[in-house]
Write an enzyme that holds these catalytic residues in place. Sequence first.
Site, mmCIF file in Angstrom:
data_model
loop_
_atom_site.group_PDB
_atom_site.id
_atom_site.type_symbol
_atom_site.label_atom_id
_atom_site.label_comp_id
_atom_site.label_asym_id
_atom_site.label_seq_id
_atom_site.Cartn_x
_atom_site.Cartn_y
_atom_site.Cartn_z
ATOM 1 N N ASP A 196 -0.679 0.227 -5.249
ATOM 2 C CA ASP A 196 -1.751 0.942 -4.561
ATOM 3 C C ASP A 196 -3.074 0.672 -5.260
ATOM 4 O O ASP A 196 -3.111 0.376 -6.462
ATOM 5 C CB ASP A 196 -1.491 2.444 -4.501
ATOM 6 C CG ASP A 196 -2.214 3.077 -3.318
ATOM 7 O OD1 ASP A 196 -1.627 3.084 -2.208
ATOM 8 O OD2 ASP A 196 -3.357 3.535 -3.468
ATOM 9 N N CYS A 229 0.880 -1.179 0.000
ATOM 10 C CA CYS A 229 0.000 0.000 0.000
ATOM 11 C C CYS A 229 0.909 1.218 0.000
ATOM 12 O O CYS A 229 1.127 1.847 1.033
ATOM 13 C CB CYS A 229 -0.923 -0.011 1.215
ATOM 14 S SG CYS A 229 -1.843 -1.548 1.433
ATOM 15 N N ALA A 230 1.451 1.557 -1.169
ATOM 16 C CA ALA A 230 2.649 2.389 -1.235
ATOM 17 C C ALA A 230 2.398 3.887 -1.264
ATOM 18 O O ALA A 230 3.245 4.652 -0.794
ATOM 19 C CB ALA A 230 3.467 1.997 -2.476
ATOM 20 N N ALA A 231 1.286 4.349 -1.824
ATOM 21 C CA ALA A 231 1.075 5.796 -1.963
ATOM 22 C C ALA A 231 1.003 6.446 -0.586
ATOM 23 O O ALA A 231 0.506 5.828 0.364
ATOM 24 C CB ALA A 231 -0.209 6.054 -2.751
ATOM 25 N N PRO A 232 1.504 7.676 -0.447
ATOM 26 C CA PRO A 232 2.012 8.574 -1.489
ATOM 27 C C PRO A 232 3.445 8.323 -1.938
ATOM 28 O O PRO A 232 3.930 8.986 -2.839
ATOM 29 C CB PRO A 232 1.884 9.949 -0.831
ATOM 30 C CG PRO A 232 2.055 9.676 0.616
ATOM 31 C CD PRO A 232 1.404 8.345 0.863
ATOM 32 N N CYS A 262 -0.556 3.814 11.205
ATOM 33 C CA CYS A 262 -0.422 5.081 11.926
ATOM 34 C C CYS A 262 -1.639 5.261 12.831
ATOM 35 O O CYS A 262 -2.205 6.352 12.934
ATOM 36 C CB CYS A 262 -0.267 6.249 10.969
ATOM 37 S SG CYS A 262 -1.556 6.385 9.710
ATOM 38 N N SER A 317 6.580 7.972 0.111
ATOM 39 C CA SER A 317 7.780 8.342 0.867
ATOM 40 C C SER A 317 8.537 7.110 1.341
ATOM 41 O O SER A 317 9.775 7.078 1.310
ATOM 42 C CB SER A 317 7.403 9.232 2.056
ATOM 43 O OG SER A 317 6.423 8.611 2.863
#
Length: 526
Positions: free
Chosen positions: A227, A195-198, A341, A200
Amino acid sequence: PEEAMHRRPQEAPPLERGAPESLWRRGPRPPRSPAPAAAAARSEPSTSSLPPPLENAAFEEYYKEQRIVHEEEWDAFMSVLRKPLPATFRVNASCRFLKDICSRLENDFRRSLENEVSDECGEYALSPLPWYPGNLAWHLNLSRKQLRKNPALESFHEFLKHESEVGNVTRQEAVSMVPPLFLNVQAGHHILDMCAAPGSKTFQLLEMIHQSKEPGLLPTALVIANDLKVQRCDVLIHNTKRMCTANLIVTNHEAQSFPSCSLAKDDSEAYKDHCKPQRLEFDRVLCDVPCSGDGTLRKSHDLWRKWSSSMGNEFHLLQVNIAMRGIALLKVGGRMVYSTCSMNPVENEAVVAELLRRSGSSVELLDVSTELRELVRRPGLGTWKVNDRGSWFQTHEDVPDSRKNVILPSMFPSSTSIHESHKVYNSFDVNSEYNVPFSRNFNIEDTNNVNCDTGGISSSNSAQSLDSKFPLHRCMRIVPHDQDGGAFFIAVIHKLSLLNENQVIKVRKTENLLSKNRTVKLQEQN
């Protein structure tokens, strides 16, 4: 002409439909004085322009009941959550001008900032994060908003913008830099960012593979960044193209059903009929799943208003399925990092426990307490309760039958059976599906009272609470007031052997039954 002669003088000729009136036909109207109420409203700032209040009684009640921190820490915890998040950034470890940039930060900007803004942000205006390897990540005792608006920081802000545009610097939240560091990336690794976006963290992984290559050679490692949403993939590409790498593939799939890939050993062999391509297995998987995100309250002020305890339950099954797919794609001997997060144990410890429950002896939860020693972290929680619609439950048996397909066994630390965790209650509507991308069709309140082990506290009413049988203290929870950042949860999983296919098949059958049962119930309701 005759009609015009007989028309009354005050009558104007009819206008075409939709045509504007000519100004010459009537004089300008005098401006109307605004009504007193409207004038008063205009003189006062509109409520929409006011910053959102940094309060949420439900949030405080929820996490006080969770006992996520010691009682004596509560005021400090909430105080830091209401403060702006300090700006942090990372220097690209593989860029050509690494030494020059680090020298400029240390010798030029660090000293000048201490003189210019020492009154505003204290003695250490700019300092390296002590836990990040090589002093490559920096902490500024100012928020991003202050950084933009302070004239004394203009040259430093312009420096950051320019170096960020060319890929030498990445502005990123400090706790967001942590998960890739625990992957222990090596040269030649195949890495999946689910789940790579955005982007960083993806950029951070690319830095690692380029840094680990032999001088003068291109890296042989591969990063696949995935993503779900096309728009987010566009952002991902925009943020990673600064790396100018040929070792990145961006894909657009549901992470929980990411397809198996094949890899030819040699380009010339790919088109030979007798050459069977080998299955691509990943040495490392980063599973930074979608979550309720209440660890980002310091920068996402709208969350104070939007937050509700139902958010954690809505993501629980999706998180389990994404992580299970990551384990299935992981090579034996490989390492996967699961992270959120969020501070909610339903999205954290409960998910990790379910992964260990489903995988059996095929995986282990690693103890990484000796890695990144200077990073302040707390052990994972071993006991918690679940709340639904104002009622607290310690086991799934206590949940009313009408809610047992919403409050699932996998949300409790006492759950022991895969079959039990996915039992289909045919007499009730099933409101949870495994293939819903980011939300579900129900709105429930989900709260877990967490009774911490060493890093937290024991609940005063936890005499009957059941501990998880898994070593969840090996997980790590980062809380905002420990090192003036955001909140994060991280678990590191090591794959010991192939997954038990019987278990995988059983879970898949149960998932299909859940989906089919829900469809039938919806048809009956309609």
